[in-house]
Design an enzyme around this catalytic site. Sequence first.
Site, PDB file in Angstrom:
ATOM      1  N   ALA A 114     -33.906 -30.683   8.039  1.00  0.00           N
ATOM      2  CA  ALA A 114     -32.934 -31.681   8.512  1.00  0.00           C
ATOM      3  C   ALA A 114     -31.543 -31.073   8.682  1.00  0.00           C
ATOM      4  CB  ALA A 114     -32.917 -32.884   7.567  1.00  0.00           C
ATOM      5  N   SER A 115     -30.516 -31.856   8.368  1.00  0.00           N
ATOM      6  CA  SER A 115     -29.140 -31.436   8.659  1.00  0.00           C
ATOM      7  C   SER A 115     -28.627 -30.314   7.771  1.00  0.00           C
ATOM      8  CB  SER A 115     -28.205 -32.642   8.551  1.00  0.00           C
ATOM      9  OG  SER A 115     -28.536 -33.615   9.511  1.00  0.00           O
ATOM     10  N   THR A 116     -29.396 -29.927   6.765  1.00  0.00           N
ATOM     11  CA  THR A 116     -28.939 -28.839   5.892  1.00  0.00           C
ATOM     12  C   THR A 116     -28.801 -27.521   6.657  1.00  0.00           C
ATOM     13  OG1 THR A 116     -31.209 -28.268   5.218  1.00  0.00           O
ATOM     14  CG2 THR A 116     -30.018 -29.887   3.864  1.00  0.00           C
ATOM     15  N   LYS A 162     -27.683 -27.331   9.851  1.00  0.00           N
ATOM     16  CA  LYS A 162     -26.675 -27.423  10.914  1.00  0.00           C
ATOM     17  C   LYS A 162     -25.589 -26.351  10.805  1.00  0.00           C
ATOM     18  CE  LYS A 162     -27.339 -32.308  12.091  1.00  0.00           C
ATOM     19  NZ  LYS A 162     -26.827 -33.691  11.974  1.00  0.00           N
TER      20      LYS A 162
END
Length: 630
Positions: free
Chosen positions: A329-331, A333
Amino acid sequence: MFKGPTTIRDHSFEANLFARRAFIAFIFVLALVAILFINIYQLQVTSHDNYQTRSNDNRIKLVPVAPNRGIIYDRKGVILAENKPVYNLEAISENIKNLDNSLKELTKLLNISEQQQTNFLNDIKHNRRFKSQILKSRLSEKEVALFSVNQHKFPGFKIEARLARYYPYGDTLTHALGYVAKIGKKELLKLNSENKTKNYGASRDIGKLGIEKFYEDTLHGTVGSQKIEVNNRGRVLRTLNFTPPIPGQDLVLTLDIGLQQAAQEVLKGMRGAITVLDAKDGGVLAMYSNPSYDPNLFVHGINSKNYKKLLNPDKPLINRATQGRYAPASTVKPLFALLGLNEGAITETSKIYDPGFFQIPNVKHKWRDWKPWGHGTKADGYKVDVYKAIEQSCDTYFYDIAYRLGITKISDFMAKFGFGEKSGIDIFEETTAILPSVEWKKQRFKEGWYAGDTISVGVGQGYWSATQIQIANAINILANKGVHNPPHLVSVTKQGSTVNLINNDEKEPIILKNLHYWDIVLNAMHNTVKKTSGTAHEAFKGVNYDPAGKTGTAQVVKIAQGEKYDEKKLKEKHRDNAMYVGFAPFNDPEIIIAITVENTGGGSSVGAPMARKVMDYYFANKTKELAGTP
């Protein structure tokens, strides 16, 4: 009257016949005597050594002596795995006169269960008859006394005192330490293939998981022996010679039991994992997977009832930190921002228009942002730069980067941070998870890669999966600006010698075209916590240390186009996973933390607050140590 002819004896012929017969008899007797003397010579001279040895075997036995297994300590010297004395009822089957009757009477005396009897009979069946097998382990003092009084009724059975493994912290460390259990067929075959069978001549147990398995050779030690004289009943008369075993080496881990307990407390009642790394060298300070189980159940042989309890949908046997496969997920980004900067797809000041979704040119499908109206404001023309994209976790920004970069550049770059391969941690229970690429999809699905596949990868979703230890390792590399410090659990042996971390291969540091790119991304992660608009700001309000981080919320199931995510309408197992990664202090990182909580949703509302509790413990404890207070 005529009486017929008179027979005249030929005395000369008879004498010669007798002489010949006597000679033959003499030769025969002489041959027998010669054979007798030859056999006597063979026995007394030629084969003397052989028969002397065989004679000694009837009264002298060489008995292997098991070494003491090495003790395992945490980084501060707290014992995590030790050896405790236990009393077992054992038997050598070849010395038992009536096995069925003995088992029947012992069952009455010591309440031997059917499972214990079955296991005992199976052990006898699959092992040599002269080797001692356990009928009942961990006898109480009362049971030891009862058997001792009645021992004369049970020839072949005896009480043996042995050291058995004990884990004082139970389920707190199971997935890291692992456990030892009885040597099985698989282990026996492996020991035989590696010519180690002799060294396990007196050992009953072997490492099955975790540290106990990975460092089996270090922890086990070297077998000893004693030469004993026995009588015709097998009773020991005296010890002729004793070669002491060499104990296994003690291990000092990088783990901090206090921090491990803090992680366990934070995850209480949830499914997930927490990993904390030492940012300086990659040492694992805490690694807890929940739910867990008590490893002591396996040491003496777990019964079927207790084992069935572990085979439940929550999967406590799985180490979620190293075997759980999650969408990152956004980890990730911040890593995409770094790649975009390095490839020139974005700059520190460039911005993109964010209407709350992303579309591929000439394609109707919309990849939605978690914020339906986007992250831009009217004042800035509804545009987002790299800082705001990370601080507020703007999906649209990273959809755009991923689309423009393409999957090949993404896959190659993320591989440098350890995705798609084992992290190097020193336990065997680890998966590589999936780092998608054109080649991977072709091999897996027999089809090509589409541009739409890349969009979801840009926010750590789609085909991409990672283990928590991979994510923690990647953030450690990021915090150290490209320097690899592979995660590991063992520091040194207690004796002071270093341990060869066989999974850890040295890697070259990651070199970017401009060192400033590191600072841009790390500053944005700092803003995520410090700025009021940052997704982790609320969770870290008022801390007395300086953290940086990134929240993440990972979709478990796809939501159809045009529909909204509503966790109340979804089964629990289909709800989002909460995630958080971070480090502190910002200017000189000491620890890296990664949080994964299954089906609770909200990286900012669930993951970040949990991370704060663990980090609060670490820095509060550090302050006490510096002050010299307990």
